[in-house]
Design an enzyme around this catalytic site. Sequence first.
Site, mmCIF file in Angstrom:
data_model
loop_
_atom_site.group_PDB
_atom_site.id
_atom_site.type_symbol
_atom_site.label_atom_id
_atom_site.label_comp_id
_atom_site.label_asym_id
_atom_site.label_seq_id
_atom_site.Cartn_x
_atom_site.Cartn_y
_atom_site.Cartn_z
ATOM 1 N N LYS A 1 0.816 -1.215 0.000
ATOM 2 C CA LYS A 1 0.000 0.000 0.000
ATOM 3 C C LYS A 1 0.850 1.266 0.000
ATOM 4 C CE LYS A 1 -4.290 -1.999 1.599
ATOM 5 N NZ LYS A 1 -3.892 -3.430 1.726
HETATM 6 C C1 LIG Z 1 -4.494 -4.471 1.074
HETATM 7 C C2 LIG Z 1 -3.771 -5.759 0.973
HETATM 8 C C3 LIG Z 1 -4.167 -6.767 0.062
HETATM 9 C C4 LIG Z 1 -5.404 -6.642 -0.798
HETATM 10 O O1 LIG Z 1 -5.295 -5.678 -1.803
HETATM 11 P P1 LIG Z 1 -6.588 -5.135 -2.577
HETATM 12 O O2 LIG Z 1 -6.118 -4.012 -3.391
HETATM 13 O O3 LIG Z 1 -7.568 -4.729 -1.503
HETATM 14 O O4 LIG Z 1 -7.129 -6.270 -3.396
HETATM 15 C C5 LIG Z 1 -3.408 -7.915 -0.025
HETATM 16 N N1 LIG Z 1 -2.304 -8.089 0.754
HETATM 17 C C6 LIG Z 1 -1.904 -7.149 1.641
HETATM 18 C C7 LIG Z 1 -0.707 -7.418 2.487
HETATM 19 C C8 LIG Z 1 -2.610 -5.951 1.779
HETATM 20 O O5 LIG Z 1 -2.200 -5.024 2.673
#
Ligand SMILES: *Cc1c(COP(=O)(O)O)cnc(C)c1O
Length: 471
Positions: free
Chosen positions: A113
């Site tokens: 993120k």
């Molecule tokens: C947010 C997250 C996801 C999921 O991603 P999306 O964009 O919501 O599909 C998967 N793995 C981790 C470690 C995350 O922080």
Amino acid sequence: MNYLSTRGHPDRKRFCEILLEGLAPDGGLYLPETYPQVHTATLAKWRDLPYAELAFQILSLYIDDIPAADLKAICAKTYTAEVFGTDEIVPLRELEDGVYIEALSNGPTLAFKDMAMQLLGNLFEYELARRGAELNILGATSGDTGSAAEYAMRGKKGVRVFMTSPDGRMSPFQQAQMFSLQDENIHNIAITGVFDDCQDIVKAVSNDLGFKRKYRIGTVNSINWARLLAQVVYYFAGYFQATASNDKPVSFTVPSGNFGNVCAGHVARMMGLPIRTLVVATNENDVLDEFFRTGIYRVRGAADTHETSSPSMDISKASNFERFVFDLVGRDAGKLRKLFVEDLGLEGRFDLSADPAFKQAAERFGFKSSRSTHADRLATIRDTEKRFATLVDPHTADGLKAAREFLVPGVPMVVLETALPIKFAATIVEALGHEPDRPAKFEGIEALPKRVVKLPADAEAVKAYIAQNCD
Ligand SMILES: *Cc1c(COP(=O)(O)O)cnc(C)c1O
């Protein structure tokens, strides 16, 4: 470039207008009117660019209301080796013949993120300064999103963050990451309650329109188009690293929850990046896997939403999914509204199994899917350590398991690494019997002084706290 709403609102907006917004006024999600097409000659020019310049080239196709020199400077300031650990920013490593891991988790909070949120922080600061405005970001987190938002917004002018989290329910490492921030514009609020209480508080505050306007409340959730756009860049960067020339196809596997990450892959593919297959990997919360297998999209109730060992994928509905379905139904906003407003609103599900559009998900758009369980996760973590002396986190393990079901000889399969193992140490210990390595800069963070206030699960208490801290 103009942006439209998936639900057919007649207004068209520019990038900076939707940057600070969430949903479109009709409840839809914003998408560009068209996907800019990238041809072979452009791919050839982009192949050897440093990451920040590649980001600038891609973002420029979607952002025409920030002067090019400014956008270039924002990209250069965001994607540095200092923040992301290497010059490649998203280095690719080969795990076994034909299977690669693209490292997206070497930013400040060790989850992918950061890739988007760090850019968002710089874009927010730029746009707020230009408008002479301020923004108070209110959020609810059970881990990854909140910490990524805080590390992106810390010290930024014009922005404050008020992040609620369920008191005592995050891992000690995640608590330490967030609560050790001493920046004045970052406010951690531990709510006596569970994650749903935090989300209810955010909703209640946002629904108080008078308060929302007076205190300029905003959010940074995953439906924000700028976040999705930032993620498109690493599909290109992964493609270039996995191939020697631009005529070769590559597939990606994406550990998925809210469908933001893999939707960025869909956008890259629509732009003309030679992506063969996009594998959607889910855990026991398999809303998306069910759709790609059956054509039925059924959101889950709280009782049906499992707490798993890949918790960042524990979703009851996938908030970005509407973007893909809009393309799937030929950008027919009437049809989209029938599915998302009528069918989902009334019955909690829609059914495309008999619709010719459903076949297109695989045939035209390249989607495949799979699902993993806790036992699969542990097995994959063990196997990956044993055979390749590599540690993967539980989310990336879900990706690896899914990827292996769709390997095609001669087509590199790139698995996106969405977090580092240290963030989910308990599951690593369960699988391997030992703690994962901790990057040096996180040594001893649990012992740092904590900056957090404790409040009851009461929207009025949170409002009062925001009001007190807003001058
Ligand atoms: C947010 C997250 C996801 C999921 O991603 P999306 O964009 O919501 O599909 C998967 N793995 C981790 C470690 C995350 O922080």
